[in-house]
Design an enzyme around this catalytic site. Structure first.
Site, PDB file in Angstrom:
ATOM      1  N   SER A   1      -4.811   9.940  -0.109  1.00 35.52           N
ATOM      2  CA  SER A   1      -4.061   9.086  -0.892  1.00 35.52           C
ATOM      3  C   SER A   1      -4.317   9.076  -2.119  1.00 35.52           C
ATOM      4  CB  SER A   1      -3.993   7.674  -0.198  1.00 35.52           C
ATOM      5  OG  SER A   1      -3.329   6.751  -1.161  1.00 35.52           O
TER       6      SER A   1
ATOM      7  N   TYR B   1      -8.688   0.203   3.706  1.00 35.45           N
ATOM      8  CA  TYR B   1      -7.885   1.635   3.919  1.00 35.45           C
ATOM      9  C   TYR B   1      -8.172   2.482   2.727  1.00 35.45           C
ATOM     10  CZ  TYR B   1      -3.664   4.154   2.944  1.00 35.45           C
ATOM     11  OH  TYR B   1      -2.531   5.532   2.729  1.00 35.45           O
TER      12      TYR B   1
END
Length: 253
Positions: free
Chosen positions: A138, A151
């Site tokens: 990401s 995360y």
């Protein structure tokens, strides 16, 4: 990587980026096997894409990973591409108490899941004429979000693991690729249709285009400046450092 003639296994492929990649590869004539926790969603995706196959997988369970990997190698001996896509993104607050059970689930899913899945299939992939491991990290691996601290940390860790794995496999036929999506309009948290989010179709189209090249890190133009924050030459430095240890091992004992 080659975009056709593959047998591809994708984790977390019943929605969002995973489903988008699965369907894009399926349209190119690849044998695609998708996984997820819910059979009803797997059936929905495979019914919409005749020829695609699905299998239930709990990426947090070593036993489930072992069972599915054994089935894959037995049923699909030509399996040569693994896409580690499954992930979850709960909110948290690093300035307050964080639920330990939630943190463990994030790390088990987003980091240990890809490590375990790859480990289970690595010898099989190394035996193929050509193979690829694709890790979905990401943009938050490079630009962490305070509201998704665990995360972000899990994706930064997977980014690090990807680069060391690429180095370790440098003399094999296995290519290690990282795709680092920007904010994409999916239901990872919730599908907001926020104009700042990249449309899923546009993201898949650009990612597939780049996957068809020799690039090892797939970054869409919209986040290239964020990726450049630590420097796009980061892997070269890591490779040189690791090579120096290969050439001059650290004495033991």
């Amino acid at each position: 990587m080659q975009l056709s003639g593959n047998t591809i296994f994708i984790t977390g492929a019943t929605s969002g980026i995973g489903r988008g990649l699965a369907e894009a590869f399926h349209r190119l004539g690849n044998q695609v096997i998708i996984s997820g926790r819910r059979k009803a969603l797997l059936d929905e995706v495979t019914a919409a894409n005749p020829g695609m196959q699905g299998i239930e997988l709990d990426i947090t369970s070593p036993e489930s990973i072992k069972s599915v990997s054994e089935w894959l190698m037995s049923t699909h001996p030509t399996l040569n591409v693994l896409i580690n896509n499954a992930g979850l993104m709960p909110f948290d607050d690093p300035a307050a108490e964080i639920d330990d059970a939630v943190s463990l689930t994030i790390l088990t899913t987003n980091l240990l899941g890809p490590i375990r899945m790859t480990s289970a299939l690595i010898e099989h992939l190394k035996a193929q004429p050509s193979a690829a491991i694709i890790h979905n990290t990401s943009v938050v691996a490079f630009m962490p979000l305070a509201g998704n601290a665990v995360y972000s940390a899990s994706k930064a860790a997977l980014h690090s693991y990807t680069q060391t794995q690429r180095f370790a496999l440098r003399d094999t036929r296995v290519k290690v690729i990282e795709i680092a999506p920007p904010w994409v309009n999916t239901d990872l948290i919730y599908k907001s249709d926020d104009p700042r989010a990249m449309p899923l179709e546009a993201y898949i189209e650009d990612t597939m285009r780049q996957l068809g090249t020799d690039e090892e890190e797939i970054i869409v133009d919209g986040i290239r400046a964020l990726r450049d924050n630590p420097g796009t030459g980061e892997y070269a430095l890591i490779a040189r450092f690791n090579q120096s240890l290969v050439d001059n091992p650290i004495p033991v004992g």
